[in-house]
Write a protein that holds these residues in place. Structure first.
Motif, PDB file in Angstrom:
ATOM      1  N   ARG A  15       0.813  -1.228   0.000  1.00 57.84           N
ATOM      2  CA  ARG A  15       0.000   0.000   0.000  1.00 57.84           C
ATOM      3  C   ARG A  15       0.836   1.262   0.000  1.00 57.84           C
ATOM      4  O   ARG A  15       0.386   2.313   0.465  1.00 57.84           O
ATOM      5  CB  ARG A  15      -0.917   0.020   1.222  1.00 57.84           C
ATOM      6  N   ILE A  33      -1.046  -1.382  -3.679  1.00 59.12           N
ATOM      7  CA  ILE A  33      -2.050  -2.091  -2.901  1.00 59.12           C
ATOM      8  C   ILE A  33      -1.351  -3.005  -1.905  1.00 59.12           C
ATOM      9  O   ILE A  33      -0.183  -3.348  -2.058  1.00 59.12           O
ATOM     10  CB  ILE A  33      -3.013  -2.909  -3.793  1.00 59.12           C
ATOM     11  N   LYS A  39      -6.436  -7.211  -1.240  1.00 54.54           N
ATOM     12  CA  LYS A  39      -5.700  -6.239  -2.055  1.00 54.54           C
ATOM     13  C   LYS A  39      -6.087  -4.807  -1.653  1.00 54.54           C
ATOM     14  O   LYS A  39      -6.454  -3.975  -2.466  1.00 54.54           O
ATOM     15  CB  LYS A  39      -5.927  -6.487  -3.542  1.00 54.54           C
ATOM     16  N   THR A  40      -5.980  -4.535  -0.375  1.00 54.91           N
ATOM     17  CA  THR A  40      -6.385  -3.265   0.217  1.00 54.91           C
ATOM     18  C   THR A  40      -5.676  -2.091  -0.458  1.00 54.91           C
ATOM     19  O   THR A  40      -4.452  -2.047  -0.519  1.00 54.91           O
ATOM     20  CB  THR A  40      -6.067  -3.265   1.730  1.00 54.91           C
ATOM     21  N   PRO A  41      -6.452  -1.119  -0.964  1.00 54.59           N
ATOM     22  CA  PRO A  41      -5.860   0.038  -1.635  1.00 54.59           C
ATOM     23  C   PRO A  41      -5.433   1.111  -0.630  1.00 54.59           C
ATOM     24  O   PRO A  41      -5.803   1.065   0.539  1.00 54.59           O
ATOM     25  CB  PRO A  41      -7.009   0.552  -2.502  1.00 54.59           C
ATOM     26  N   ASP A  63       2.976  -3.510  -4.816  1.00 54.22           N
ATOM     27  CA  ASP A  63       2.754  -2.704  -3.613  1.00 54.22           C
ATOM     28  C   ASP A  63       3.115  -1.233  -3.831  1.00 54.22           C
ATOM     29  O   ASP A  63       2.941  -0.400  -2.940  1.00 54.22           O
ATOM     30  CB  ASP A  63       3.488  -3.286  -2.401  1.00 54.22           C
ATOM     31  N   GLY A  67      -2.456   0.168  -7.123  1.00 53.78           N
ATOM     32  CA  GLY A  67      -3.622   1.011  -6.893  1.00 53.78           C
ATOM     33  C   GLY A  67      -3.802   2.130  -7.906  1.00 53.78           C
ATOM     34  O   GLY A  67      -4.691   2.970  -7.762  1.00 53.78           O
ATOM     35  N   TYR A 104      -2.085  -3.929 -14.609  1.00 59.10           N
ATOM     36  CA  TYR A 104      -2.684  -3.287 -13.451  1.00 59.10           C
ATOM     37  C   TYR A 104      -3.820  -2.341 -13.833  1.00 59.10           C
ATOM     38  O   TYR A 104      -4.119  -1.404 -13.120  1.00 59.10           O
ATOM     39  CB  TYR A 104      -1.599  -2.565 -12.641  1.00 59.10           C
TER      40      TYR A 104
END
Length: 112
Positions: A15, A33, A39-41, A63, A67, A104
């Motif tokens: 992230r 992310i 896959k937390t933004p 990472d 995002g 992506y």
């Protein structure tokens, strides 16, 4: 006054996203992310996006770039300045290839 807001990546694995603003203009350094099942933004909002002049990518790991598509959901569109490709995502100073970026969510066409 220069301000830096950490939108993700400090004290966690993934992230990476840093919002840097000066005189109502801003840049992002990375927009990754989390490397988890969700896959937390990063914690980026429309308020952040409306001031962005560019997104700079330090390197091409998920990472740090995973995002980027979030920026288009908030209305940011730009050009990959290193490779002369138009990207419906964000301006970047990375040296990544169009094949990598398309993985992506970047929609890419040859530059004009």
């Amino acid at each position: 006054m220069l301000s830096v807001e950490i939108l993700g990546g400090v004290g966690e694995y993934g992230r990476n996203c840093f919002y840097i603003e000066n005189q109502r203009q801003a840049i992002l350094l990375d927009c990754g992310i989390m490397k988890d099942t969700q896959k937390t933004p990063p914690n980026i909002t429309s308020n952040h996006i409306e001031k962005l002049a560019a997104v700079f990518i330090s390197h091409s790991h998920i990472d740090h770039v995973g995002g980027i598509a979030i920026t288009t959901e908030h209305g940011l569109y730009g050009t990959d300045t290193n490779e002369s490709y138009n990207c419906s995502a964000a301006s970047t100073a990375s040296s990544t290839s169009p094949n990598f970026l398309s993985r992506y969510g970047w929609k890419m066409d040859r530059g004009q």
